[in-house]
Design a protein around this motif. Structure first.
Motif, PDB file in Angstrom:
ATOM      1  N   MET A   1       0.852  -1.169   0.000  1.00  0.00           N
ATOM      2  CA  MET A   1       0.000   0.000   0.000  1.00  0.00           C
ATOM      3  C   MET A   1       0.901   1.236   0.000  1.00  0.00           C
ATOM      4  SD  MET A   1      -2.801   1.061   2.978  1.00  0.00           S
ATOM      5  CE  MET A   1      -2.746  -0.553   3.611  1.00  0.00           C
ATOM      6  N   ASP A   2       0.603   2.180  -0.874  1.00  0.00           N
ATOM      7  CA  ASP A   2       1.446   3.368  -0.920  1.00  0.00           C
ATOM      8  C   ASP A   2       1.130   4.302   0.258  1.00  0.00           C
ATOM      9  OD1 ASP A   2      -0.877   4.699  -1.598  1.00  0.00           O
ATOM     10  OD2 ASP A   2      -0.289   5.169  -3.634  1.00  0.00           O
ATOM     11  N   LYS A   3       1.999   5.295   0.467  1.00  0.00           N
ATOM     12  CA  LYS A   3       1.884   6.168   1.635  1.00  0.00           C
ATOM     13  C   LYS A   3       0.578   6.962   1.659  1.00  0.00           C
ATOM     14  CE  LYS A   3       6.658   6.955   2.957  1.00  0.00           C
ATOM     15  NZ  LYS A   3       7.667   7.966   3.236  1.00  0.00           N
ATOM     16  N   ILE A   4       0.158   7.452   0.505  1.00  0.00           N
ATOM     17  CA  ILE A   4      -1.058   8.270   0.459  1.00  0.00           C
ATOM     18  C   ILE A   4      -2.285   7.422   0.791  1.00  0.00           C
ATOM     19  CG2 ILE A   4      -2.571   9.630  -1.040  1.00  0.00           C
ATOM     20  CD1 ILE A   4      -0.021  10.633  -2.445  1.00  0.00           C
ATOM     21  N   THR A   5      -2.362   6.235   0.211  1.00  0.00           N
ATOM     22  CA  THR A   5      -3.481   5.338   0.501  1.00  0.00           C
ATOM     23  C   THR A   5      -3.492   4.985   1.985  1.00  0.00           C
ATOM     24  OG1 THR A   5      -3.364   4.418  -1.720  1.00  0.00           O
ATOM     25  CG2 THR A   5      -4.548   3.126  -0.063  1.00  0.00           C
ATOM     26  N   HIS A   6      -2.320   4.682   2.509  1.00  0.00           N
ATOM     27  CA  HIS A   6      -2.223   4.349   3.927  1.00  0.00           C
ATOM     28  C   HIS A   6      -2.675   5.527   4.788  1.00  0.00           C
ATOM     29  CE1 HIS A   6      -0.810   2.509   7.623  1.00  0.00           C
ATOM     30  NE2 HIS A   6      -0.264   3.680   7.915  1.00  0.00           N
ATOM     31  N   GLN A   7      -2.243   6.726   4.442  1.00  0.00           N
ATOM     32  CA  GLN A   7      -2.604   7.909   5.222  1.00  0.00           C
ATOM     33  C   GLN A   7      -4.116   8.139   5.190  1.00  0.00           C
ATOM     34  OE1 GLN A   7      -0.518  11.495   4.229  1.00  0.00           O
ATOM     35  NE2 GLN A   7      -1.593  12.703   5.774  1.00  0.00           N
ATOM     36  N   VAL A   8      -4.743   7.976   4.029  1.00  0.00           N
ATOM     37  CA  VAL A   8      -6.198   8.164   3.916  1.00  0.00           C
ATOM     38  C   VAL A   8      -6.923   7.130   4.784  1.00  0.00           C
ATOM     39  CG1 VAL A   8      -8.156   7.986   2.325  1.00  0.00           C
ATOM     40  CG2 VAL A   8      -6.122   9.271   1.656  1.00  0.00           C
ATOM     41  N   ARG A   9      -6.485   5.887   4.702  1.00  0.00           N
ATOM     42  CA  ARG A   9      -7.124   4.839   5.510  1.00  0.00           C
ATOM     43  C   ARG A   9      -6.877   5.063   6.997  1.00  0.00           C
ATOM     44  NH1 ARG A   9      -5.882  -0.538   1.814  1.00  0.00           N
ATOM     45  NH2 ARG A   9      -7.301   0.046   0.144  1.00  0.00           N
ATOM     46  N   ALA A  10      -5.682   5.477   7.338  1.00  0.00           N
ATOM     47  CA  ALA A  10      -5.364   5.736   8.740  1.00  0.00           C
ATOM     48  C   ALA A  10      -6.230   6.867   9.286  1.00  0.00           C
ATOM     49  CB  ALA A  10      -3.885   6.069   8.898  1.00  0.00           C
ATOM     50  N   GLU A  11      -6.434   7.920   8.512  1.00  0.00           N
ATOM     51  CA  GLU A  11      -7.301   9.027   8.935  1.00  0.00           C
ATOM     52  C   GLU A  11      -8.737   8.534   9.120  1.00  0.00           C
ATOM     53  OE1 GLU A  11      -6.802  12.066   5.986  1.00  0.00           O
ATOM     54  OE2 GLU A  11      -4.811  12.637   6.726  1.00  0.00           O
ATOM     55  N   HIS A  12      -9.202   7.701   8.180  1.00  0.00           N
ATOM     56  CA  HIS A  12     -10.551   7.138   8.256  1.00  0.00           C
ATOM     57  C   HIS A  12     -10.724   6.320   9.540  1.00  0.00           C
ATOM     58  CE1 HIS A  12     -14.231   5.089   7.065  1.00  0.00           C
ATOM     59  NE2 HIS A  12     -13.625   3.933   7.288  1.00  0.00           N
ATOM     60  N   TRP A  13      -9.771   5.434   9.819  1.00  0.00           N
ATOM     61  CA  TRP A  13      -9.882   4.571  10.991  1.00  0.00           C
ATOM     62  C   TRP A  13      -9.648   5.333  12.291  1.00  0.00           C
ATOM     63  CZ3 TRP A  13     -12.377   0.270  11.452  1.00  0.00           C
ATOM     64  CH2 TRP A  13     -12.665  -0.455  10.301  1.00  0.00           C
ATOM     65  N   THR A  14      -8.845   6.378  12.243  1.00  0.00           N
ATOM     66  CA  THR A  14      -8.657   7.215  13.427  1.00  0.00           C
ATOM     67  C   THR A  14      -9.976   7.878  13.800  1.00  0.00           C
ATOM     68  OG1 THR A  14      -6.343   7.618  12.901  1.00  0.00           O
ATOM     69  CG2 THR A  14      -7.411   9.216  14.349  1.00  0.00           C
ATOM     70  N   LYS A  15     -10.683   8.363  12.791  1.00  0.00           N
ATOM     71  CA  LYS A  15     -11.987   8.989  13.020  1.00  0.00           C
ATOM     72  C   LYS A  15     -12.967   7.979  13.615  1.00  0.00           C
ATOM     73  CE  LYS A  15     -15.634  11.052  10.284  1.00  0.00           C
ATOM     74  NZ  LYS A  15     -16.018  11.475   8.943  1.00  0.00           N
ATOM     75  N   ILE A  16     -12.994   6.767  13.073  1.00  0.00           N
ATOM     76  CA  ILE A  16     -13.873   5.710  13.587  1.00  0.00           C
ATOM     77  C   ILE A  16     -13.524   5.384  15.036  1.00  0.00           C
ATOM     78  CG2 ILE A  16     -14.383   3.234  13.381  1.00  0.00           C
ATOM     79  CD1 ILE A  16     -14.293   3.616  10.333  1.00  0.00           C
ATOM     80  N   MET A  17     -12.240   5.249  15.327  1.00  0.00           N
ATOM     81  CA  MET A  17     -11.819   4.912  16.689  1.00  0.00           C
ATOM     82  C   MET A  17     -12.156   6.012  17.676  1.00  0.00           C
ATOM     83  SD  MET A  17      -8.318   2.894  16.061  1.00  0.00           S
ATOM     84  CE  MET A  17      -8.320   1.705  14.739  1.00  0.00           C
ATOM     85  N   ASN A  18     -12.007   7.248  17.258  1.00  0.00           N
ATOM     86  CA  ASN A  18     -12.367   8.360  18.139  1.00  0.00           C
ATOM     87  C   ASN A  18     -13.865   8.364  18.427  1.00  0.00           C
ATOM     88  OD1 ASN A  18      -9.806   9.403  18.602  1.00  0.00           O
ATOM     89  ND2 ASN A  18      -9.857  10.638  16.754  1.00  0.00           N
ATOM     90  N   GLU A  19     -14.687   8.077  17.409  1.00  0.00           N
ATOM     91  CA  GLU A  19     -16.136   7.990  17.619  1.00  0.00           C
ATOM     92  C   GLU A  19     -16.454   6.882  18.624  1.00  0.00           C
ATOM     93  OE1 GLU A  19     -18.186   7.534  13.882  1.00  0.00           O
ATOM     94  OE2 GLU A  19     -17.261   9.341  13.060  1.00  0.00           O
ATOM     95  N   CYS A  20     -15.788   5.748  18.480  1.00  0.00           N
ATOM     96  CA  CYS A  20     -16.000   4.624  19.384  1.00  0.00           C
ATOM     97  C   CYS A  20     -15.608   4.997  20.810  1.00  0.00           C
ATOM     98  CB  CYS A  20     -15.198   3.413  18.910  1.00  0.00           C
ATOM     99  SG  CYS A  20     -15.253   2.016  20.035  1.00  0.00           S
ATOM    100  N   ILE A  21     -14.439   5.573  20.978  1.00  0.00           N
ATOM    101  CA  ILE A  21     -13.954   5.955  22.304  1.00  0.00           C
ATOM    102  C   ILE A  21     -14.884   6.983  22.939  1.00  0.00           C
ATOM    103  CG2 ILE A  21     -12.088   7.171  23.513  1.00  0.00           C
ATOM    104  CD1 ILE A  21     -10.182   5.791  21.438  1.00  0.00           C
ATOM    105  N   ASN A  22     -15.325   7.966  22.156  1.00  0.00           N
ATOM    106  CA  ASN A  22     -16.188   9.017  22.685  1.00  0.00           C
ATOM    107  C   ASN A  22     -17.584   8.511  23.019  1.00  0.00           C
ATOM    108  OD1 ASN A  22     -14.161  10.938  22.530  1.00  0.00           O
ATOM    109  ND2 ASN A  22     -14.704  11.534  20.452  1.00  0.00           N
ATOM    110  N   SER A  23     -17.975   7.367  22.464  1.00  0.00           N
ATOM    111  CA  SER A  23     -19.311   6.822  22.746  1.00  0.00           C
ATOM    112  C   SER A  23     -19.400   6.276  24.166  1.00  0.00           C
ATOM    113  CB  SER A  23     -19.656   5.709  21.753  1.00  0.00           C
ATOM    114  OG  SER A  23     -18.950   4.513  22.067  1.00  0.00           O
ATOM    115  N   GLY A  24     -18.253   5.853  24.716  1.00  0.00           N
ATOM    116  CA  GLY A  24     -18.255   5.263  26.044  1.00  0.00           C
ATOM    117  C   GLY A  24     -18.676   3.803  26.050  1.00  0.00           C
ATOM    118  N   MET A  25     -19.000   3.262  24.892  1.00  0.00           N
ATOM    119  CA  MET A  25     -19.419   1.859  24.799  1.00  0.00           C
ATOM    120  C   MET A  25     -18.195   0.960  24.691  1.00  0.00           C
ATOM    121  SD  MET A  25     -22.455   2.207  21.944  1.00  0.00           S
ATOM    122  CE  MET A  25     -22.746   0.447  21.846  1.00  0.00           C
ATOM    123  N   PRO A  26     -18.340  -0.321  25.070  1.00  0.00           N
ATOM    124  CA  PRO A  26     -17.258  -1.272  24.797  1.00  0.00           C
ATOM    125  C   PRO A  26     -17.016  -1.339  23.285  1.00  0.00           C
ATOM    126  CG  PRO A  26     -18.872  -2.221  26.311  1.00  0.00           C
ATOM    127  CD  PRO A  26     -19.445  -0.930  25.804  1.00  0.00           C
TER     128      PRO A  26
END
Length: 131
Positions: A1-26
């Motif tokens: 995976m090239d750097k740009i693709t990785h960065q886009v996916r990493a940003e996407h998953w970071t956003k998802i993880m932050n939503e999960c953490i902020n929800s307070g749910m397991p």
């Protein structure tokens, strides 16, 4: 995976993880409720944590970790604090006594633990014999 693709996916998953953490749910419950693959979630969590750790080793602010730090240059990182509320403790925090031995004689009830001294046991025996 090239750097740009990785960065886009990493940003996407970071956003998802932050939503999960902020929800307070397991995490697993949140993934199920939001239609997110648990396998992918934990895969990206592992990837982003590893990258954050690697970046923290080279950063000017060591010790800061988090999934989105992998995406932020060390020169742009800031330190922030969040208040963590601990669950309130019950008012009565005295330890509860659980006897190892209970002796009943008439109206008298003696509750004794295994840590009682021999001298005290002898005195209690003497008192019970006297009655």
């Amino acid at each position: 995976m090239d750097k740009i693709t990785h960065q886009v996916r990493a940003e996407h998953w970071t956003k998802i993880m932050n939503e999960c953490i902020n929800s307070g749910m397991p995490k697993t419950a949140w993934c199920r409720a939001n239609g997110v693959s648990e396998k992918q979630f934990f895969y990206w969590q592992r990837i982003l944590r590893r990258e954050a750790f690697e970046n923290s080793q080279n950063a000017s602010l060591p010790g800061i970790v988090g999934p989105d730090l992998a995406l932020v240059p060390a020169t742009q990182r800031t330190v922030s604090f969040t208040e963590i509320k601990l669950p309130s403790s019950p008012q009565n925090t005295a330890p509860v006594f659980h006897p190892d031995l209970v002796i009943r004689k008439g109206d008298i009830v003696l509750e004794i633990s295994n840590s009682v001294s021999d001298a005290l046991l002898s005195r209690i025996g003497g008192i019970l014999d006297a009655e």
